[in-house]
Write a protein that holds these residues in place. Sequence first.
Motif, short mmCIF file in Angstrom:
data_model
loop_
_atom_site.label_atom_id
_atom_site.label_comp_id
_atom_site.label_asym_id
_atom_site.label_seq_id
_atom_site.Cartn_x
_atom_site.Cartn_y
_atom_site.Cartn_z
N CYS A 208 40.43 29.66 -27.49
CA CYS A 208 39.67 30.52 -26.66
C CYS A 208 40.19 30.55 -25.22
O CYS A 208 39.47 31.21 -24.37
N GLY A 209 41.20 29.66 -24.99
CA GLY A 209 41.37 29.42 -23.54
C GLY A 209 40.57 28.52 -22.57
O GLY A 209 40.92 28.68 -21.60
N ARG A 210 40.17 27.74 -23.25
CA ARG A 210 39.16 26.62 -22.40
C ARG A 210 39.91 25.69 -21.82
O ARG A 210 41.30 25.30 -22.11
N GLN A 211 39.44 25.17 -20.67
CA GLN A 211 40.17 24.05 -19.95
C GLN A 211 40.06 22.74 -20.29
O GLN A 211 39.03 22.46 -20.98
N PRO A 212 40.92 21.80 -20.24
CA PRO A 212 40.89 20.49 -20.42
C PRO A 212 39.69 19.85 -19.90
O PRO A 212 39.31 20.22 -18.77
N ASN A 213 38.77 19.02 -20.61
CA ASN A 213 37.64 18.44 -20.00
C ASN A 213 38.04 16.93 -19.69
O ASN A 213 37.98 16.03 -20.31
N ARG A 214 38.30 16.86 -18.48
CA ARG A 214 38.74 15.50 -17.65
C ARG A 214 37.74 14.59 -17.85
O ARG A 214 37.95 13.45 -17.88
N LEU B 110 28.73 5.61 -30.31
CA LEU B 110 28.88 6.95 -29.64
C LEU B 110 29.87 7.97 -30.51
O LEU B 110 31.17 7.30 -30.76
N THR B 111 29.49 8.94 -30.41
CA THR B 111 30.12 9.82 -31.42
C THR B 111 30.71 11.07 -30.41
O THR B 111 29.60 11.63 -29.79
N LEU B 112 31.81 11.42 -30.49
CA LEU B 112 32.04 12.73 -29.56
C LEU B 112 32.48 13.85 -30.71
O LEU B 112 33.18 13.84 -31.37
N TRP B 113 31.81 15.04 -30.12
CA TRP B 113 31.86 16.16 -30.93
C TRP B 113 32.53 17.32 -30.08
O TRP B 113 32.28 17.31 -28.85
N VAL B 114 33.52 18.08 -30.65
CA VAL B 114 34.55 18.79 -29.92
C VAL B 114 34.37 20.32 -30.57
O VAL B 114 34.08 20.32 -31.61
N ASP B 115 34.68 21.28 -29.60
CA ASP B 115 34.75 22.43 -30.16
C ASP B 115 36.27 22.96 -30.75
O ASP B 115 37.14 22.91 -29.83
N GLY B 116 36.40 22.81 -31.77
CA GLY B 116 37.66 22.92 -32.49
C GLY B 116 38.31 24.38 -32.38
O GLY B 116 39.51 24.50 -32.41
N ASP B 117 37.49 25.46 -31.69
CA ASP B 117 38.37 26.54 -31.40
C ASP B 117 38.56 26.78 -29.73
O ASP B 117 38.90 27.76 -29.11
N ALA B 118 38.29 25.77 -29.01
CA ALA B 118 38.23 25.90 -27.51
C ALA B 118 39.68 26.21 -27.15
O ALA B 118 39.66 26.80 -26.13
N ALA B 119 40.60 25.48 -27.66
CA ALA B 119 42.19 25.72 -27.24
C ALA B 119 42.40 27.16 -27.34
O ALA B 119 42.93 27.82 -26.45
N LEU C 216 45.10 12.24 -26.19
CA LEU C 216 44.99 13.74 -26.35
C LEU C 216 44.12 14.22 -25.24
O LEU C 216 43.16 13.62 -25.20
N PRO C 217 44.25 15.44 -24.78
CA PRO C 217 43.18 15.99 -23.86
C PRO C 217 42.17 16.55 -24.71
O PRO C 217 42.45 17.05 -26.04
N TYR C 218 40.70 16.50 -24.35
CA TYR C 218 39.82 17.22 -24.94
C TYR C 218 39.43 18.44 -24.33
O TYR C 218 39.22 18.48 -23.11
N ILE C 219 39.52 19.49 -25.11
CA ILE C 219 39.74 20.86 -24.66
C ILE C 219 38.00 21.54 -24.74
O ILE C 219 37.45 21.26 -25.72
N GLY C 220 37.46 22.13 -23.61
CA GLY C 220 36.14 22.57 -23.64
C GLY C 220 35.19 21.85 -23.62
O GLY C 220 35.27 20.73 -23.07
N ASP C 221 34.20 22.44 -24.06
CA ASP C 221 32.87 21.45 -24.00
C ASP C 221 32.97 20.34 -24.96
O ASP C 221 33.48 20.56 -26.14
N ARG D 261 24.45 10.29 -19.37
CA ARG D 261 24.05 11.41 -18.75
C ARG D 261 25.44 11.87 -17.68
O ARG D 261 25.82 10.95 -16.99
N LEU D 262 26.01 12.90 -18.15
CA LEU D 262 27.14 13.38 -17.29
C LEU D 262 26.69 14.55 -16.34
O LEU D 262 26.01 15.40 -16.85
#
Length: 60
Positions: free
Chosen positions: A14-20, A3-12, A34-39, A59-60
């Motif tokens: 851009c003011g995105r919220q943590p992805n709980r 399982l690979t998790l891809w994150v948006d490196g610019d999310a923080a 660490l929190p994951y931010i954004g999509d 599926r989430l």
Amino acid sequence: MALTLWVDGDAAACGRQPNRAARGLIALNRPATLPYIGDVVFTDTSDADGNPHGSAALRL
């Protein structure tokens, strides 16, 4: 299954919220310090050419 998790490196920036939901899913398998931010996008194993594929099992 890998399982690979891809994150948006610019999310923080851009003011995105943590992805709980993403943090909770990762915390099932390892400590999530660490929190994951954004999509985020989860992919399954790659094909022979190295192209990632979406996970049919997740599926989430």
